[in-house]
Design a protein around this motif. Sequence first.
Motif, PDB file in Angstrom:
ATOM      1  N   LYS A  24     -70.516 -67.292  46.271  1.00 34.44           N
ATOM      2  CA  LYS A  24     -70.928 -68.211  45.232  1.00 34.44           C
ATOM      3  C   LYS A  24     -72.412 -67.919  44.911  1.00 34.44           C
ATOM      4  O   LYS A  24     -72.729 -67.177  45.281  1.00 34.44           O
ATOM      5  CB  LYS A  24     -71.135 -69.627  46.250  1.00 34.44           C
ATOM      6  N   PRO A  25     -72.715 -68.421  43.724  1.00 41.36           N
ATOM      7  CA  PRO A  25     -73.842 -68.399  43.246  1.00 41.36           C
ATOM      8  C   PRO A  25     -74.887 -68.533  44.385  1.00 41.36           C
ATOM      9  O   PRO A  25     -74.647 -69.582  45.052  1.00 41.36           O
ATOM     10  CB  PRO A  25     -74.117 -69.342  42.001  1.00 41.36           C
ATOM     11  N   GLY A  26     -76.173 -67.622  44.446  1.00 42.88           N
ATOM     12  CA  GLY A  26     -76.974 -67.994  45.604  1.00 42.88           C
ATOM     13  C   GLY A  26     -76.400 -66.922  46.720  1.00 42.88           C
ATOM     14  O   GLY A  26     -77.272 -66.713  47.664  1.00 42.88           O
ATOM     15  N   SER A  27     -75.156 -66.530  46.725  1.00 42.24           N
ATOM     16  CA  SER A  27     -74.891 -65.655  48.088  1.00 42.24           C
ATOM     17  C   SER A  27     -75.773 -64.382  48.030  1.00 42.24           C
ATOM     18  O   SER A  27     -76.044 -63.804  46.920  1.00 42.24           O
ATOM     19  CB  SER A  27     -73.427 -65.369  48.122  1.00 42.24           C
ATOM     20  N   THR A  28     -76.270 -63.910  49.176  1.00 43.52           N
ATOM     21  CA  THR A  28     -76.756 -62.601  49.258  1.00 43.52           C
ATOM     22  C   THR A  28     -75.515 -61.709  49.640  1.00 43.52           C
ATOM     23  O   THR A  28     -74.706 -61.872  50.315  1.00 43.52           O
ATOM     24  CB  THR A  28     -77.590 -62.518  50.471  1.00 43.52           C
ATOM     25  N   VAL A  54     -78.593 -60.741  44.874  1.00 42.27           N
ATOM     26  CA  VAL A  54     -78.243 -62.142  45.036  1.00 42.27           C
ATOM     27  C   VAL A  54     -77.184 -62.676  43.907  1.00 42.27           C
ATOM     28  O   VAL A  54     -77.588 -62.233  42.786  1.00 42.27           O
ATOM     29  CB  VAL A  54     -79.494 -63.250  45.032  1.00 42.27           C
ATOM     30  N   SER A  56     -76.006 -64.395  40.972  1.00 40.08           N
ATOM     31  CA  SER A  56     -76.868 -65.370  40.140  1.00 40.08           C
ATOM     32  C   SER A  56     -75.708 -66.491  39.534  1.00 40.08           C
ATOM     33  O   SER A  56     -75.778 -67.491  39.157  1.00 40.08           O
ATOM     34  CB  SER A  56     -77.885 -64.959  39.041  1.00 40.08           C
ATOM     35  N   GLU A  57     -74.747 -65.676  39.005  1.00 40.44           N
ATOM     36  CA  GLU A  57     -73.620 -66.406  38.298  1.00 40.44           C
ATOM     37  C   GLU A  57     -72.229 -65.705  38.327  1.00 40.44           C
ATOM     38  O   GLU A  57     -72.079 -64.779  38.443  1.00 40.44           O
ATOM     39  CB  GLU A  57     -74.129 -66.239  36.764  1.00 40.44           C
ATOM     40  N   ALA A  82     -84.041 -64.116  40.946  1.00 41.52           N
ATOM     41  CA  ALA A  82     -82.873 -64.468  40.434  1.00 41.52           C
ATOM     42  C   ALA A  82     -82.593 -65.225  39.287  1.00 41.52           C
ATOM     43  O   ALA A  82     -81.711 -65.156  38.534  1.00 41.52           O
ATOM     44  CB  ALA A  82     -82.013 -65.457  41.693  1.00 41.52           C
TER      45      ALA A  82
END
Lengths: 421, 78
Positions: A24-28, A54, A56-57, A82
């Motif tokens: 998901k957005p934000g996943s490392t 990370v 971002s989109e 990010a």
Amino acid sequence: MSDFVMPSLGADMESGKLAQWLVKPGSTVRKGDVIAVVETHKGAFEIDVFLEGVVSELCAKEGEELPVGALLARIATAGEEAAAPASPPAAPPPPVAAPAASPSPPTSTLLAERGAKAPAGPVPAPAKGPPVPAGERKKVSPAARRRARELGIDAETLAGTGIDGSVTLADVELAGAGRGKRETPAAGPAATEPKRRAGFDPDQMRRAIAAAMSRSKREIPHYYIGTTVDMAKARGFIEAYNSERPPEQRLLPAVLLLKATALALRDMPQFNGFWEDGRFRPGDGIHIGWAIALRGGGLIAPALRGVDRRSLAELMDALRDLVGRARGGGIRGSEMMEPTFTVTSMGDRGAESVFGVIYPPQVAILGFGRAVERPWVVDGRVVARPLVTASLAADHRASDGHAGSLFLAAVDRYLQEPEAL
Amino acid sequence: MNDAEIRRLACDLLAGIAPDTDPASLAGGADIREALDIDSIDFLNFVIALGKATGRTIPEADYARLFTMDGIAAYLRD
């Protein structure tokens, strides 16, 4: 910020369907992480990333069919904010600018993909993906995921028996069968229903193979040469090796063929690489595509990485893992992109010789027939020996028959010293 | 294990390896490698699974005795 684009999983791929996001957005993400499942004519593949950062989109939606090179996601690479909007792209954007445009020719997109991934460095060995940290999503092979959906089972609740603990198609089938038995104790229709192999559509697979092989025969001036290899020493080595080990540690002749091929490629690198834009580009490492026949028809040839540097035991594990995943639907996109050379082996029940069709843009394919017991002359005496026909199909633009003969001779030489492999 | 249990176990394992086939319908003397179109890696996986399920280590020299259902049943009864 780096663009994550629809990868080219081979010369025959023009577009793919983004079946599922696993982030998901934000996943490392780290190098080698599987972040999406893409479906192509050759089935569903797990797509791994070549960089750290990370997400971002997510630019592509699940279910969307997109051409090779189309933007799928943006990833802020390590060190970047990010949200930093002004940061320049870390990798050059692929030449295929408009995702909506018609697919560009396979060669250039393949180049773009290779070009884009090159700076990111090597990916980890396929079988040794990073362990899934607790709390994150459980690894489920694409075929298992699909079958689980069909059966209405939550695949993530199952115990995985895959080599890295992932849930495989077999796990789902087992769970489905068990459930079916409980619900229909009198062996109702559920138990007798024919099992359908998930993962690919045979007609689409046929078309994909047709496209790649037609291109090969149209563009590549093949030449073919063959030689007979005495496998007595190799067979004797394997028998002695296997007699001291439990089945899960035993070797198959295939790994000796692979290792001998890799060492010969190291000696003669002009067969290990790609013909692109009118010239030969050597492969970065010796990554051998192993042709695997799929049940229900068709084949794929995903890569075994760095074959020249791995022990026979490591290669055997990698081969079993690769074949299992090829048939169960857990092959990664990177494994389809990496082969620098292809080996096709007929196994122990196939034809005695095979003359392969080169997989573009590679420049050669080595075929091994079934080992057969035949009269053979050793030191002036006729003796029975297990013989294998090794045949090379190579691109005449990149090499000549003389070099090809030396290459086959090198493969033979290595197979005569199996203990050194 | 009795004969029927051995055959059921072998069928279950083979169905996992060749999910598009029905091993239970095989003739007892049919070569499972031909009939189910399984290759040497499939067969090795079968031997590994058979060994784990029965607690026996099957030497490579005995593989030829496991090519048919009748052979498998006879071998594992011994």
